[in-house]
Design a protein around this motif. Structure first.
Motif, short mmCIF file in Angstrom:
data_model
loop_
_atom_site.label_atom_id
_atom_site.label_comp_id
_atom_site.label_asym_id
_atom_site.label_seq_id
_atom_site.Cartn_x
_atom_site.Cartn_y
_atom_site.Cartn_z
N ARG A 1 0.83 -1.20 0.00
CA ARG A 1 0.00 0.00 0.00
C ARG A 1 0.87 1.25 0.00
N THR A 2 1.91 1.25 0.83
CA THR A 2 2.80 2.41 0.89
C THR A 2 3.44 2.68 -0.46
N SER A 3 3.92 1.63 -1.11
CA SER A 3 4.58 1.80 -2.41
C SER A 3 3.61 2.27 -3.47
N MET A 4 2.40 1.71 -3.47
CA MET A 4 1.40 2.12 -4.45
C MET A 4 1.03 3.58 -4.26
N ILE A 5 0.85 4.00 -3.00
CA ILE A 5 0.48 5.38 -2.74
C ILE A 5 1.62 6.32 -3.15
N LEU A 6 2.85 5.96 -2.80
CA LEU A 6 3.99 6.81 -3.16
C LEU A 6 4.12 6.92 -4.68
N ASN A 7 3.96 5.81 -5.37
CA ASN A 7 4.03 5.85 -6.84
C ASN A 7 2.92 6.71 -7.42
N LEU A 8 1.72 6.59 -6.85
CA LEU A 8 0.59 7.36 -7.35
C LEU A 8 0.78 8.85 -7.10
N LEU A 9 1.20 9.21 -5.90
CA LEU A 9 1.40 10.62 -5.59
C LEU A 9 2.47 11.23 -6.50
N THR A 10 3.48 10.45 -6.82
CA THR A 10 4.50 10.92 -7.76
C THR A 10 3.88 11.18 -9.12
N GLU A 11 3.05 10.27 -9.59
CA GLU A 11 2.39 10.45 -10.88
C GLU A 11 1.43 11.64 -10.84
N ASP A 12 0.82 11.89 -9.69
CA ASP A 12 -0.16 12.97 -9.58
C ASP A 12 0.43 14.35 -9.90
N ASN A 13 1.71 14.52 -9.69
CA ASN A 13 2.31 15.84 -9.89
C ASN A 13 2.62 16.12 -11.36
N LEU A 14 1.97 15.41 -12.27
CA LEU A 14 2.21 15.59 -13.70
C LEU A 14 2.06 17.04 -14.16
N PRO A 15 1.08 17.81 -13.67
CA PRO A 15 1.01 19.21 -14.12
C PRO A 15 2.30 19.99 -13.88
N SER A 16 2.94 19.74 -12.74
CA SER A 16 4.22 20.42 -12.47
C SER A 16 5.31 19.92 -13.41
N TYR A 17 5.34 18.61 -13.66
CA TYR A 17 6.35 18.07 -14.55
C TYR A 17 6.18 18.62 -15.96
N HIS A 18 4.92 18.67 -16.41
CA HIS A 18 4.66 19.21 -17.75
C HIS A 18 5.15 20.65 -17.86
N HIS A 19 4.86 21.43 -16.83
CA HIS A 19 5.30 22.83 -16.84
C HIS A 19 6.82 22.90 -16.94
N GLU A 20 7.51 22.07 -16.18
CA GLU A 20 8.97 22.09 -16.18
C GLU A 20 9.54 21.84 -17.57
N ILE A 21 9.08 20.77 -18.23
CA ILE A 21 9.69 20.44 -19.52
C ILE A 21 9.15 21.31 -20.66
N ALA A 22 7.91 21.78 -20.54
CA ALA A 22 7.37 22.67 -21.57
C ALA A 22 8.12 23.99 -21.58
#
Length: 324
Positions: A78-99
Motif C-alpha cells: 500500500r505504501t509503495s502504491m500510494i507513493l508511486n501514485l502521488l509521484t504520478e499525480d504531480n504531472l502538471p508540475s512536470y509538464h510545466h517544467e519540460i514545456a
C-alpha cells in the motif's frame, strides 16, 4: 573504474549554449519521437480496473467506510502504491517544467505533449484500481494528494537542459523499476499486470531520453559528462517531496522494491554502460576529471549499498531468532 585514455586530438570545443543544444538535438528528438510512436502500444486504463468489485464509500452515498481489512495488499505494498501514485499525480508540475525548458514548438513540443498524454493515464489507472478494490484509505489518499500537489515540484535541473536530459534518463528507468517491483511484490495478478503496463511506458520514455543523452555526448562529450556527474551525485526521485517520504522510502527499501543497490546496479549502471561513459576516448582534461568523479561516486554507492544490505540481513536474522 574509468579507463585511462590519451587526450583526444580534436580541438576543445566551447560548451554549447542552452539554445544551441536544443537546436542541435531537435533532429534527434524528431527521429526518436517517430521511433517511439512506431513501437508504443495503445492500452486503456479502464481495462485494468475490476469495476464489478466497486461499491459506495461512506459520505453522501451512505456506503461502507473503508477499513484496512478490505485491502488485499499488505502495508508495504500500500505504501509503495500510494507513493508511486502521488509521484504520478504531480504531472502538471512536470509538464510545466519540460514545456518551459524544451519549448512547445516543433519536435520538442510534440514530444512534450505526447509524453504528458502517456504519463497522464498512469495516475488515472492506479487511482481507479486502488479505489475500486478498496486497497487504500481513500480519505488518507486524497489528503496526501492535496498536500503533495499543493507544494508543487520544481526540478533542481529546471534551468539546465542537458542536466534535465541526464536526470530523466535515470529517473524514467527508476520509475519503471519501482512500478515493476511494486507489482511483483503485491502478489496480486491484476495489480501486477497494470503496473507492468505502466512500467512499459516508462521504459520507452527512458529509451527516448537516453538516446538524447547519447547524442549530447557526441555533440559535447565533456559537457555531457559533467551533467551526468552532477545528476548522479545529487539524484533524488520527484516523489521525494511526498510527506514522510523518508520513512516510506526506508520501508520500500527494506522490502527490496527500490533501494540503494537497485538504484546503483539497475538504474545508474545500465544507462552508463549503454552510453559507454567509461570507454570514451573523446574527453579532454575536464571531461576526464568528471569521469573520475563519476567512478568515485559509483564506488561510494556500492559501499553504501553493501552496508545497507548487511543491516537488512542482520535485521532478518534477529526477526528469525525471535520467531524461532
Amino acid at each position: 573504474m574509468a579507463e585511462q585514455s590519451q587526450a583526444p586530438s580534436v580541438p576543445l570545443r566551447a560548451e554549447l549554449s542552452q539554445s544551441e543544444l536544443l537546436r542541435e538535438l531537435e533532429p534527434v528528438v524528431e527521429a526518436n519521437l517517430n521511433r517511439h510512436l512506431g513501437v508504443a502500444k495503445e492500452w486503456f486504463p479502464h481495462s485494468y480496473v475490476p469495476w464489478s468489485e466497486g461499491r459506495d464509500f461512506d459520505g453522501p452515498l451512505d456506503g461502507e467506510a473503508w477499513e484496512v481489512g478490505q485491502s488485499r495488499l499488505d502495508e508495504t505494498a500500500r505504501t509503495s502504491m500510494i507513493l508511486n501514485l502521488l509521484t504520478e499525480d504531480n504531472l502538471p508540475s512536470y509538464h510545466h517544467e519540460i514545456a518551459v525548458l524544451f519549448g512547445r514548438d516543433g519536435a520538442w513540443g510534440n514530444w512534450v505533449h505526447r509524453w504528458t498524454a502517456e504519463e497522464g493515464r498512469h495516475g488515472i489507472a492506479i487511482r481507479d484500481y486502488l479505489l475500486t478494490t478498496r486497497a487504500v484509505d481513500p480519505v488518507e489518499l486524497e489528503r496526501a494528494r492535496m498536500t503533495h500537489m499543493s507544494a508543487g515540484y520544481v526540478s533542481p535541473n529546471s534551468h539546465l537542459a542537458l542536466n534535465s536530459i541526464a536526470y530523466v534518463s535515470f529517473q524514467e528507468l527508476a520509475t519503471r523499476i519501482s512500478h515493476r517491483n511494486t507489482g511483483s511484490y503485491s502478489n496480486e495478478k491484476l495489480c501486477d499486470q497494470l503496473l507492468q503496463k505502466i512500467a512499459n511506458d516508462e521504459n520507452l520514455h527512458m529509451v527516448f531520453y537516453r538516446n538524447l543523452l547519447g547524442a549530447a555526448f557526441e555533440l559535447s562529450p565533456d559537457q555531457a559528462m559533467r551533467a551526468v556527474v552532477d545528476v548522479v551525485r545529487n539524484f533524488a526521485m520527484p516523489g521525494a517531496g511526498v510527506e514522510n517520504f523518508g520513512r516510506k522510502s526506508v520501508q520500500i527499501a527494506v522490502a527490496g522494491i527500490y533501494n540503494l543497490r537497485i538504484h546503483r546496479d539497475e538504474v545508474l549502471a545500465p544507462v552508463l554502460r549503454h552510453l559507454r561513459v567509461f570507454e570514451r576516448t573523446d574527453l579532454h582534461a575536464a571531461g576526464e576529471q568528471s569521469r573520475e568523479e563519476l567512478a568515485e561516486i559509483m564506488d561510494a554507492l556500492d559501499g553504501a549499498a553493501a552496508r545497507f544490505e548487511e543491516k537488512c540481513e542482520a535485521r532478518r536474522a534477529r526477526e528469525a531468532a525471535r520467531k524461532g
